[in-house]
Design a protein around this motif. Structure first.
Motif: not given
Length: 347
Positions: A16, A34, A79, A93, A128, A131
């Motif tokens: 991650t 990310e 993740p 992702f 965060e 995700l």
């Protein structure tokens, strides 16, 4: 619990992405996480950077060096999209099952143990939380989390290196103040998730692997939870960072104040009836001192780390944050912060 205490390092920023660990991955993007990185540079460039990073940032040589330094374990954040398209809808992702397979091969070869950490923060807001799909309500994605826990235990539960699994990272728990309730996941929802996850881990991996629950920053909220005979090999994880703490004093007296806070948290965890694990800690001090020389600062950090190691000695496990950073950050990079400590102090 007769198992040998686990003393190791986190592998943060490998599977991650973390901007503070590898800032060059985020260079010129304006992103700090990310999800924002994908929006800034696009899926194709994101995939290119990610694949290059994952193949080179942590290698077998790192595992060999970790073992050579005297550590016997790593805590590996994975993740929720670890299974890619074979798991919960990954969106943009990219899965990383091949890298987790590599980690177990490398660890098996040299006798290191791995604690898998499902890198989800239930109840978190902001970038965060982006995700996780449907992140506004924990009830919407808890079953996805359970599916990932099941898949990981089914795949790795019989591996020699598999020490256990932590079924979330740092939950944000709701708090009540008068008539107002903060954002986050309700404590009873989190407890029910932990119970369901426990049953899955035992079904897929047996009774021996560690089952780790994060305290969510509330070490005193778990009195006798999972402490009776039905539950085996359960640890409760508290993250003992103090880099943002307000401290009235500096120097050795300030360090004593910080260490006392860690001891207080561990005493609160004791009341749960479960062994404690310190899943993340560092050597980073929260106070600036313009008088102290760089050499003096290094000496203070060494004292701080030594005091923490002594404090964590009764714990079932601890993991320094983290093994490596791109800039070899003092206080955070184990290759720097723990380089002068003898193996017997770490083992």
């Amino acid at each position: 619990m007769a198992q040998r205490a686990l003393h190791g390092v986190n592998l943060t920023g490998w599977l991650t992405l973390e901007a503070w660990v590898t800032p060059t991955l985020f260079a010129d993007s304006g992103a700090l996480d990310e999800s924002a990185l994908i929006g800034s540079i696009g899926r194709d460039e994101y995939r290119r950077r990610l694949e290059a990073h994952r193949s080179g940032f942590v290698r077998q040589a790192d595992f060999n060096q970790i073992a050579a330094r005297g550590f016997n374990a790593v805590r590996l954040p994975v993740p929720w999209y670890v299974f890619g398209t074979d798991g919960p809808r990954p969106g943009p992702f990219v899965g990383c099952l091949a890298q987790v397979d590599d980690a177990f091969d490398w660890a098996d070869e040299i006798g290191l143990k791995i604690v898998l950490d499902l890198a989800i923060t239930p109840g978190a807001e902001g970038a965060e939380a982006d995700l996780v799909r449907n992140h506004t309500d924990f009830a919407h994605y808890r079953n996805d989390m359970l599916d990932v826990v099941r898949g990981l235990c089914k795949r790795y539960g019989s591996r020699v290196a598999f020490a256990g699994i932590e079924v979330a990272d740092t939950p944000r728990i709701q708090t009540r103040r008068g008539f107002s309730v903060s954002e986050g996941v309700a404590l009873h929802q989190l407890r029910n998730y932990y119970r369901d996850a426990y049953d899955i881990v035992r079904e897929e991996a047996g009774a021996d692997p560690l089952f780790v629950i994060p305290d969510g920053g509330r070490p005193g909220a778990w009195n006798r939870f999972m402490a009776h005979d039905r539950y085996e090999n359960v640890l409760i994880d508290c993250h003992l960072f103090h880099y943002n703490d307000r401290v009235d004093r500096v120097g050795p007296s300030g360090i004593r104040e910080l260490v006392e806070r860690s001891k207080a948290s561990l005493r609160a965890v004791e009341k749960s009836g479960l062994p404690a694990m310190v899943g993340k800690w560092s050597g980073s001090l929260p106070f600036a001192d313009t008088i102290t020389t760089p050499e003096g600062r290094i000496a203070l950090e060494r004292i701080y780390i030594s005091e923490q190691l002594a404090t964590f000695k009764p714990c079932a496990a601890w993991f320094f944050q983290t093994w490596k950073t791109e800039g070899r950050l003092a206080g955070w990079d184990a290759r720097v912060s723990l380089s002068s400590f003898e193996r017997r102090m770490l083992a």
